[in-house]
Design a protein around this motif. Structure first.
Motif, mmCIF file in Angstrom:
data_model
loop_
_atom_site.group_PDB
_atom_site.id
_atom_site.type_symbol
_atom_site.label_atom_id
_atom_site.label_comp_id
_atom_site.label_asym_id
_atom_site.label_seq_id
_atom_site.Cartn_x
_atom_site.Cartn_y
_atom_site.Cartn_z
ATOM 1 N N SER A 169 0.860 -1.197 0.000
ATOM 2 C CA SER A 169 0.000 0.000 0.000
ATOM 3 C C SER A 169 0.894 1.243 0.000
ATOM 4 O O SER A 169 2.064 1.170 0.328
ATOM 5 N N ARG A 170 0.276 2.396 -0.349
ATOM 6 C CA ARG A 170 1.056 3.642 -0.346
ATOM 7 C C ARG A 170 1.490 4.012 1.066
ATOM 8 O O ARG A 170 2.573 4.532 1.277
ATOM 9 N N ASP A 171 0.623 3.712 2.039
ATOM 10 C CA ASP A 171 0.990 4.002 3.434
ATOM 11 C C ASP A 171 2.228 3.222 3.819
ATOM 12 O O ASP A 171 3.119 3.718 4.511
ATOM 13 N N THR A 172 2.264 1.956 3.387
ATOM 14 C CA THR A 172 3.419 1.129 3.712
ATOM 15 C C THR A 172 4.672 1.756 3.106
ATOM 16 O O THR A 172 5.703 1.870 3.773
ATOM 17 N N VAL A 173 4.559 2.160 1.850
ATOM 18 C CA VAL A 173 5.711 2.791 1.209
ATOM 19 C C VAL A 173 6.118 4.035 1.994
ATOM 20 O O VAL A 173 7.296 4.256 2.265
ATOM 21 N N ALA A 174 5.101 4.835 2.411
ATOM 22 C CA ALA A 174 5.402 6.061 3.167
ATOM 23 C C ALA A 174 6.080 5.724 4.477
ATOM 24 O O ALA A 174 7.031 6.406 4.899
ATOM 25 N N ALA A 175 5.609 4.672 5.156
ATOM 26 C CA ALA A 175 6.209 4.269 6.429
ATOM 27 C C ALA A 175 7.668 3.889 6.221
ATOM 28 O O ALA A 175 8.547 4.297 7.003
ATOM 29 N N HIS A 176 7.938 3.140 5.139
ATOM 30 C CA HIS A 176 9.323 2.762 4.837
ATOM 31 C C HIS A 176 10.171 4.005 4.579
ATOM 32 O O HIS A 176 11.280 4.109 5.065
ATOM 33 N N ARG A 177 9.579 4.922 3.836
ATOM 34 C CA ARG A 177 10.318 6.148 3.534
ATOM 35 C C ARG A 177 10.650 6.894 4.825
ATOM 36 O O ARG A 177 11.780 7.304 5.047
ATOM 37 N N ASP A 178 9.616 7.080 5.687
ATOM 38 C CA ASP A 178 9.839 7.798 6.943
ATOM 39 C C ASP A 178 10.933 7.144 7.754
ATOM 40 O O ASP A 178 11.826 7.803 8.293
ATOM 41 N N ASN A 179 10.851 5.825 7.845
ATOM 42 C CA ASN A 179 11.833 5.080 8.627
ATOM 43 C C ASN A 179 13.231 5.310 8.067
ATOM 44 O O ASN A 179 14.175 5.621 8.786
ATOM 45 N N PHE A 180 13.335 5.192 6.755
ATOM 46 C CA PHE A 180 14.613 5.343 6.082
ATOM 47 C C PHE A 180 15.187 6.744 6.301
ATOM 48 O O PHE A 180 16.328 6.917 6.701
ATOM 49 N N GLU A 181 14.296 7.712 6.119
ATOM 50 C CA GLU A 181 14.746 9.105 6.299
ATOM 51 C C GLU A 181 15.163 9.362 7.730
ATOM 52 O O GLU A 181 16.109 10.088 8.001
ATOM 53 N N HIS A 182 14.417 8.784 8.633
ATOM 54 C CA HIS A 182 14.729 8.932 10.060
ATOM 55 C C HIS A 182 16.150 8.416 10.330
ATOM 56 O O HIS A 182 16.940 9.096 10.980
ATOM 57 N N ILE A 183 16.427 7.232 9.760
ATOM 58 C CA ILE A 183 17.746 6.630 9.976
ATOM 59 C C ILE A 183 18.820 7.527 9.357
ATOM 60 O O ILE A 183 19.837 7.834 9.990
ATOM 61 N N VAL A 184 18.524 7.983 8.132
ATOM 62 C CA VAL A 184 19.515 8.818 7.452
ATOM 63 C C VAL A 184 19.771 10.086 8.260
ATOM 64 O O VAL A 184 20.918 10.485 8.480
ATOM 65 N N ALA A 185 18.655 10.719 8.731
ATOM 66 C CA ALA A 185 18.803 11.957 9.508
ATOM 67 C C ALA A 185 19.617 11.714 10.750
ATOM 68 O O ALA A 185 20.505 12.499 11.120
#
Lengths: 1157, 417
Positions: A480-496
């Motif tokens: 789902s798009r939400d799942t993709v968004a959650a992955h993105r948030d997580n990834f960005e969080h880690i990167v930040a």
């Protein structure tokens, strides 16, 4: 207090709208585009908590009394309340149930504390404009701490300006330095002026007394002058009198002497001489008048004798003139008689003609046989009825013939062909209507299917990344798009976090290097007096001294004086060194502590570093795990996924294509159903067509239906034509019957009429068998007979009357002629009457003249008698007067002397009157006594002297009078004046104004002082932690551009707010950009609200698009700052900017509570 | 009583000539002149009325002058008006009161011969033989006569109409000084037929058997002397008072309009209500000048705005006065309203967010009062000492001034926001 749910039941544009606020969210972001009702919702919160204002608002959709807002709220202690609010004065709080039971008016007090609406909206509400105003106000007060803090706390900006305004107002009224511009001093000036006027205008008693005395003195002088003027005038008068009267007295004496010569002349009554002269004149006049009257009488008598009157004509003149007046009538009748005779003959001929037309030999017989008028009228009626019946019969017979001919024509062209009724076929076709309608959609459906197929094919080709087999995707589970968004948030969080940790590591290393460098630098600035060194030097010194003391205190000296001296020197050196090192240590204390701090810092940094490095490693692993997990989401799709944002777009596109694919399937199903239906309809239509003889079995159903429908229209037209033909034939037959009935009745009526007509004919003198037309002609002749007969009789009568009048006139004229003018009796009557009339007129005129002369003669006789009487009377009167004069004297001479004496006497009387007039009451005796002393020669000089004196006195008198008038006016003015009374009034008025003005000044001055004191008090009550917290928030809001806030003292010793940069630089408010000032204001505001929340029941903070002037970075910082306060109070932000929503999502992730209006 | 005469006389008192109006700050000089002339015009009006009514005599029971005059015009004016009475054959009886006591008035203008003045040393009796009227009286020798003068008044003259003339406050008529004290009982005991009193500025008929009358002063001079002012016209027939009629001669009227503004939601509404109430003031005043004090009272939501815009409101009220009547002049606008009672919100947390609470805390502090006191002292020294102390002492009003300042601040701060 937190709002858990806001119910906009009936409010503004809302009906039954509920906004839920998620409990554990860190920020509630309410998004509503323009016109979505953002300002209504903001107002609703105020109305909900504090009641509706009196002014009606937000009632444009719902009637004001039905407006409702409701909410569920929770207090910090966990208690909750669900309620509603309505408009009104009392019991406006209601239960949230439908029965709306009123709640206590103070039901909210435990949630709202002591807040008023005003304070709530200022302190706990903020919009972009207020934010900017707050920032500007801080600049305006130059960062003055008290007002800056209070403005931030209360939301009341402009207090510094208010204070300056009050000071300015007060200054315009009063300041210790006097100025005419200041109102207080203006009033004071008025007061001083009034006091001066009061003194100036008051009337002092000395002034009054002096004035009264002056008036007395002037009056005395005036009396004196009056006396002198009287005397002068008397002397002058005497001189002038004697000058005039002297000559008069002389004249009087002269006249006396002249009168003495008339002594002996008798005294006669006054007017005697005049009477005598009048009598003489009267006697002469009377004699003249008598002579004139006598002459007049003689003349009149002569005239009378010359007049001759013909009495016989006078006696008959009236009759003759009357007869003459009838002469015109006579002459006209003579001419009229022959014309009347001609007319009479014409009427006789007409009667003979009428008689011939009616069959009479003698017209007189006809006149005698004239039928009566009613009989003739009956005859005319019968004739008319007969003619009408004959006409009717003829007309009806013609119509009958025409109708019969028409029937014959119809019978000949009768409809032969049979026609079918179309109704059953129409009904059958109509029954197929719904199915045909459905079939019409078929084309459209097929077009849609083609379009969708094309869209699907093109969409699949456009997908990035490309899909080899789209149908394969249908079978795979996509994320789902939400799942993709959650992955993105997580990834960005880690990167930040990795970036932050990297920065930390870099900072650590940098700080380590800096500290090392600082340490080295500090150590290089000279040896360091460490504590240990001091201790060692002191120990040496103590040892030396102990040795020295032993030597000095013991009896036996172990050392030589030389050694002792060395020892002393050594001790002194050691004391000096120890002191020196200790001094250095004191002086170096600061450097020492810095070195110690550098060492501590280095140790601390080294200690921290492994943890950061470990964290970096862990984050690296997390990042690669996250990347793997993301790739796994798209297993089985045969694609290599791009980044989350791109894949969100991809997923959306794929979902759209799936939807298109579903649409195509649905369309195909519909098309199949309709094709089945088409076949059934075709069969049914073919059946109908066969019955109607339509050939079109090979047509598609819709075309066949249209062909059948057209055929049916033809059949219907023929069917209708046949029905109208039948109707027309029946109508003709009906009309023939009716005409035949009418004809029979008319013939019956004609027979009855003929019987009555035959009975009438003999009565009107016509033979039997006379037709109606003949009878009508005879009746017309009979109608003329009476009028012609009457006219003939009229002419006969008029001829008889005329002849009678002519005879009468002629015999009368003849009789007068015989009697009065036999000589003219041979004349025709018209000539004779003219002669008679002329002679009668002449006789009457002579008679009138005679009578007039007779009357004048009588008048002349009377006048003559009167004149004779008057003459005698005048003579008698004259004789009586002459008797008074001396006998034998000449009356006329005596009368002359008497007249002269009278004239002298009159002149004497005139002189005496002149004396009286000039003497002004002084007697003649007094004047005669004064005259001897009067010197005529000297008199002019005396008069001149006296006149000069009188003139001088006159001038003095005038001067004194003018002066007196002026003094009286002064007195009147003083008496009538108000003196100082008005000035006193003015003073009181000014006093009132002074007090009022002073009071106005005092209020403004105290207000300004009070405001300053309030700001100061506020500042004093603020604890440092609050400023510290504001500093932390400021650092957060500025993304670290500032590290904290500090208080600084300016030149005026007033504390001011400054920001501190990480490098320690201090920036005053005037040095900050507008955006930074806004952030500072916001930081202070949030700190205060946190502080407030820490002390009492917290209120939600409601921001209204406060980031309008912020860039994205500042907006993100602001959102985070709000989120950081959410433990203490509930932050609610309203916005209509999608960018703010996006930034908030990115900044807070799941902590954001997104609410859509 | 044997006489069968009928006559009328006028009884007046408290002319206070030379006493200016108080508390009226007028900028328009013409109007100020008219107000300033009101006292004289009132007296002249009375004299005109006396002549028109053909009264037998006029009694003035004290306080012709307000005090000793430096300005002789006052005495001249009085003399001139009495001369009008003399020319009309009307006798005048004068008694000195506390304001024009013998020792107070050191100047004099010789009055017309027909004026008779009661002695200040002992009671005397003046007789009017033709009417058989006796007037008994004693004037004030000095300002504060605290003896009961009536006790030494002569007995009535039997068969005559006896009038007692006295300047007194009887048993006390605050705020008037209690001079020549006596009771109505004392007066009745003399057996006179009429007591012509002076000193009290309000009209009052103390008793009718016999008539004991204060005519009040002729013309009000400050807001404490409100309403109709004048003298009385007494009719006597057969030795008995048949009528006592007030003769209103004041030319300027002092009046007070009190409006409870509870329930009014705006200044405009208050002004409208004032204007409506003013109509009756205007009707009663007729041709007169009116010095009007308007007092607003009661709890009001607009209290703060009233205080903050006091100057503007004062102008508006004056304008409203003129809309109703060209000669109503606002003496003062007193705002005695108060804001609706609210919960005191001076909890520490509130001080940070609520200006009202913060100002409340400051206003109650001694520090502010001390500072305000210093400020007042600054201006106080400039205020002339001639102004009555109770009116100019700003320090006495400190609390009120501070309260007003606070309301002014709150109103302006709200306007600013």
């Amino acid at each position: 207090m937190r709002i858990l749910r806001l119910d906009l039941l009936r409010y503004g544009p809302f009906t039954g709208k509920a906004l839920s606020f998620r409990r554990n969210a860190k920020l509630h972001l309410v998004f509503g585009p323009n016109e979505a009702g953002k300002s209504s919702s903001l107002a609703a919160i105020g109305d909900l908590l504090f009641g509706f204002p009196k002014r009606r608002e937000y009632d444009f959709l719902h009637e004001a009394s039905t407006l409702r807002v409701g909410a569920q709220i929770a207090a910090r202690d966990g208690s909750q309340l669900e309620f509603r609010r309505r408009r009104g004065n009392k019991h406006t709080l209601l239960s949230a149930s439908d029965d709306e039971t009123p709640l206590q008016d103070d039901a909210l007090s435990s949630y709202l504390g002591l807040l008023s609406r005003e304070v709530f909206s200022r302190a706990f509400g903020l919009d972009s404009e207020a934010l900017r105003k707050g920032g500007s106000a801080m600049l305006e007060s130059e960062g003055e701490l008290g007002s800056a803090l209070f403005a931030a706390a209360s939301g009341l900006t402009g207090l510094a300006r208010l204070r300056r305004g009050l000071d300015a107002e007060a200054d315009a009224i009063f300041a210790p330095r006097a100025s005419k511009e200041r109102r207080f001093y203006q009033a004071l000036e008025r007061y001083d002026a009034a006091i001066t006027a009061e003194r100036r205008n008051e009337l002092k008693s000395g002034e009054w007394k002096a004035l009264v005395e002056e008036i007395g003195e002037i009056e005395r002088q005036l009396a004196d002058i009056k006396q002198q003027r009287t005397e002068t005038t008397a002397a002058l008068t005497q001189l002038q009198r004697l000058k005039v009267l002297g000559p008069i007295i002389a004249a009087i004496d002269q006249l006396g002497e002249e009168l003495a010569s008339f002594d002996g002349l008798p005294e006669v009554a006054e007017g005697f001489v005049a009477d005598c002269l009048r009598a003489l004149e009267a006697a002469e006049n009377a004699s003249d008048q008598e002579r004139v009257a006598d002459e007049e009488h003689g003349a009149v008598a002569t005239v009378l004798a010359g007049i001759n009157v013909d009495e016989a004509f006078v006696a008959r003149s009236a009759d003759i003139i009357e007869l003459f007046s009838r002469k015109g009538d006579y002459l006209s009748k003579l001419g009229e008689a022959p014309r009347l005779e001609l007319e009479r003959d014409e009427f006789n001929r007409t009667l003979a003609d009428l008689a011939r037309r009616l069959g009479y030999a003698d017209p007189e017989d006809m006149v005698q046989s004239q039928p009566s008028e009613p009989l003739l009228e009956t005859g005319r009626g019968l004739v008319e009825a007969g003619v009408a019946l004959e006409t009717l019969i003829a007309t009806e017979e013609t119509r009958l013939g025409e109708e019969l001919a028409s029937v014959d024509a119809q019978e000949a062209g009768e409809f032969a062909a049979s026609v079918t009724d179309p109704k059953p076929f129409r009904d059958q076709l109509a029954a197929l209507g719904p199915e045909l309608k459905q079939l019409e959609d078929l084309n459209y459906l097929e077009t849609s299917r083609r379009n969708n197929l094309q869209k699907l094919a093109e969409g699949a080709m456009r997908l990035v990344p490309q899909v080899a087999d789209f149908e394969q995707l249908v079978r795979v589970a996509l994320p789902s798009r939400d799942t993709v968004a959650a992955h993105r948030d997580n990834f960005e969080h880690i990167v930040a976090e990795r970036r932050a940790e990297t920065l930390r590591l870099e900072a650590n290393l940098q700080q380590h290097d800096d500290a090392e460098a600082s340490l080295t630098e500090t150590e290089q600035s000279g040896p360091v007096a460490y504590e240990e060194t001091i201790r060692l030097v002191r120990a040496d010194r103590e040892a030396t001294f102990a040795l020295l003391r032993d030597q000095l205190l013991r009896s036996g000296h172990l050392l030589t004086p030389m050694q002792l001296a060395e020892q002393v020197v050594r001790y002194e050196e050691e004391v000096a060194e120890a002191d020196s090192i200790a001094d250095q240590a004191i002086a170096d204390a600061h450097r020492i502590s810095r070195l110690a701090a550098y060492r501590d810092q280095i140790a601390k940094l080294e200690q921290e570093r492994p943890a950061i490095e470990e964290r970096l490693r862990v984050l690296g692993e997390e990042q690669s795990r996250a990347a793997q997990a993301y790739g796994a989401l798209f297993d089985g799709t045969g694609i290599i996924p791009l980044g989350p944002d791109a894949m969100t777009v991809w997923l959306t596109a794929v979902e759209d294509l799936f939807a298109t694919r579903r649409d195509i399937a649905a369309l195909e199903a519909q098309i199949a159903t309709l094709e089945g239906l088409g076949r059934q309809v075709q069969a049914a239509l073919a059946g109908i067509g066969r019955s109607l003889g339509v050939r079109g079995d090979n047509l598609p159903p819709l075309a066949l239906a249209r062909l059948i429908s057209a055929t049916l229209d033809d059949v219907t037209q023929r069917w209708t034509a046949r029905l109208s033909f039948e109707g027309a034939r029946q109508a003709t037959r009906l009309r023939i019957g009716q005409i035949e009935d009418g004809l029979a009745k008319a013939q019956r009526d004609y027979k009855a009429w003929r019987e009555r007509f035959d009975a009438l004919l003999p009565v009107i003198g016509l033979p039997p068998d006379t037709s109606a037309g003949g009878a009508a002609a005879a009746l017309a002749v009979w109608a003329q007979v009476p009028e012609v007969s009457r006219q003939r009789a009229n002419r006969d009568q008029r001829l008889v009357a005329i002849e009678r009048d002519i005879d009468a006139f002629e015999s009368a004229v003849g009789a007068f002629g015989k009697e009065l003018a036999p000589l003219h009796s041979h004349l025709p009557p018209a000539g004779l009457i003219d002669v008679l009339r002329e002679r009668a007129e002449t006789a009457r005129a002579a008679k009138t003249r005679y009578d007039d002369a007779q009357a004048r003669l009588e008048a002349a006789a009377n006048k003559l008698a009167a004149a004779r009487g008057a003459n005698e009377a005048a003579f008698a009167a004259l004789s009586a007067l002459a008797a008074l004069l001396p006998a034998g004297s000449d009356p006329r001479a005596e009368l002359g002397r008497l007249e002269q004496r009278d004239r002298l006497r009159a002149r004497l009387a005139e002189q005496r009157r002149a004396f009286e007039a000039a003497a002004e009451g002084v007697s003649e005796a007094v004047v005669r006594s004064e005259l001897p002393s009067y010197d005529r020669a000297r008199a002019p000089f005396d008069v001149e002297d006296l006149e000069r004196r009188a003139e001088a006195l006159h001038h003095e008198n005038n001067r004194l009078y003018a002066l007196l008038g002026q003094k009286h006016a002064d007195r009147d003015r003083l008496e009538a004046g108000t003196g100082s009374e008005f000035a006193a009034f003015e003073r009181q008025s000014a006093e009132a104004e002074i007090v009022t003005t002073a009071r106005q000044w005092a209020v403004r001055k105290i207000a300004a002082t009070m405001l300053a004191a309030a700001m100061e008090k506020h500042r004093e009550t603020q604890s440092d932690p609050l400023v510290l917290r504001a500093g932390a928030l400021f650092a957060m809001l500025t993304g670290g551009a500032f590290s904290t806030l500090l208080q600084d003292y300016g030149e005026d010793d007033n504390p001011r707010l400054v920001g501190e940069r990480p490098n320690g630089n201090r920036v005053p408010i005037s040095g900050m950009s507008e955006g930074t000032r806004d952030q500072l204001y916001l930081a202070l505001r949030l700190a205060y609200i946190e502080d407030f929340a820490g002390r009492t029941e917290p209120m939600p903070f409601i921001g209204d698009d406060i980031f309008q002037t912020f860039d994205d970075e500042r907006t993100a910082a602001g959102i985070k700052a709000f989120a950081s306060t959410s433990e203490l109070f509930q932050p609610i932000l309203f916005t209509h900017h999608l960018s703010v929503v996006a930034i908030a999502r990115q900044a807070l992730g799941a902590d954001l509570d997104y609410i859509e209006l | 009583m044997g006489q069968v005469t009928a006559f009328k006389f006028i009884h007046a008192a408290d002319l206070h000539l030379g006493s200016p109006f108080h508390g009226l700050a007028l900028k328009d000089e013409r109007v100020a002149h008219r107000f300033a002339e009101a006292s004289r015009a009132a007296f002249s009006g009375l004299i005109t009325r006396a002549i028109a009514e053909k009264v037998a005599f006029v009694v003035i029971a004290g306080d012709v002058y307000d005090g000793d005059w430096r300005d002789n015009t006052i005495g001249l004016y009085f003399n001139r008006e009495l001369a009008r009475l003399e020319r009309a054959g009307i006798e005048i009886f004068l008694l000195r009161g506390n304001h024009d006591a013998e020792s107070v008035i050191t100047r004099s203008i010789t009055l017309p011969a027909s004026v008779r003045q009661f002695s200040t040393a002992a009671p005397v009796t003046f007789r009017i033989e033709a009417l058989q009227v006796a007037l008994h009286g004693q004037g004030f020798a000095h300002r504060a006569v605290t003896d009961n003068l009536v006790n030494t008044y002569p007995g009535r003259i039997a068969g005559w109409f006896n009038i007692g003339v006295l300047h007194t406050a009887l048993t006390g008529r605050p705020p008037h000084d209690n001079y020549a004290p006596c009771s109505p009982g004392h007066l009745r005991a003399r057996g006179y037929d009429y007591w012509a009193l002076g000193h009290v500025h309000e009209y009052e008929t103390v008793g009718t058997r016999p008539h004991i009358v204060f005519p009040g002063n002729l013309q009000g001079r400050n807001i404490r002397e409100k309403g109709e002012k004048g003298a009385v016209l007494v009719s006597v027939a057969d030795g008995e008072v048949t009528n006592v009629e007030r003769v209103i001669v004041d030319r300027a009227r002092w009046d007070e309009l009190v409006l409870d503004v509870r329930g009014f939601s705006s200044e405009a509404a208050i002004l409208k209500a004032i204007e409506e109430k003013l109509r009756s003031v205007g009707l009663v005043a007729a041709e007169r000048l009116v010095a009007l004090r308007v007092v607003l009272t009661g709890e009001s939501d607009v209290h703060r705005r009233l205080l903050a815009h006091r100057d503007q409101l004062t102008d508006e009220v004056q304008a409203a006065c003129h809309r109703v009547h060209g000669d109503i002049w606002l003496e003062k606008l007193e705002i005695r309203t108060h804001a609706p009672a609210k919960r005191r919100s001076e909890a520490p947390a509130m001080l940070a967010v609520d200006l009202s609470a913060l100002l409340g805390a400051v206003a109650d502090g001694d520090e502010l009062k001390a500072k305000a006191g210093q400020l007042l002292a600054e201006i106080q020294v400039r205020i002339p000492g001639t102004i009555a102390e109770d009116e100019q002492k700003l320090a006495d009003e400190l609390e009120q001034l501070v309260a007003e300042a606070r309301e002014l601040l709150l109103a302006r701060a709200t306007d600013e926001a």
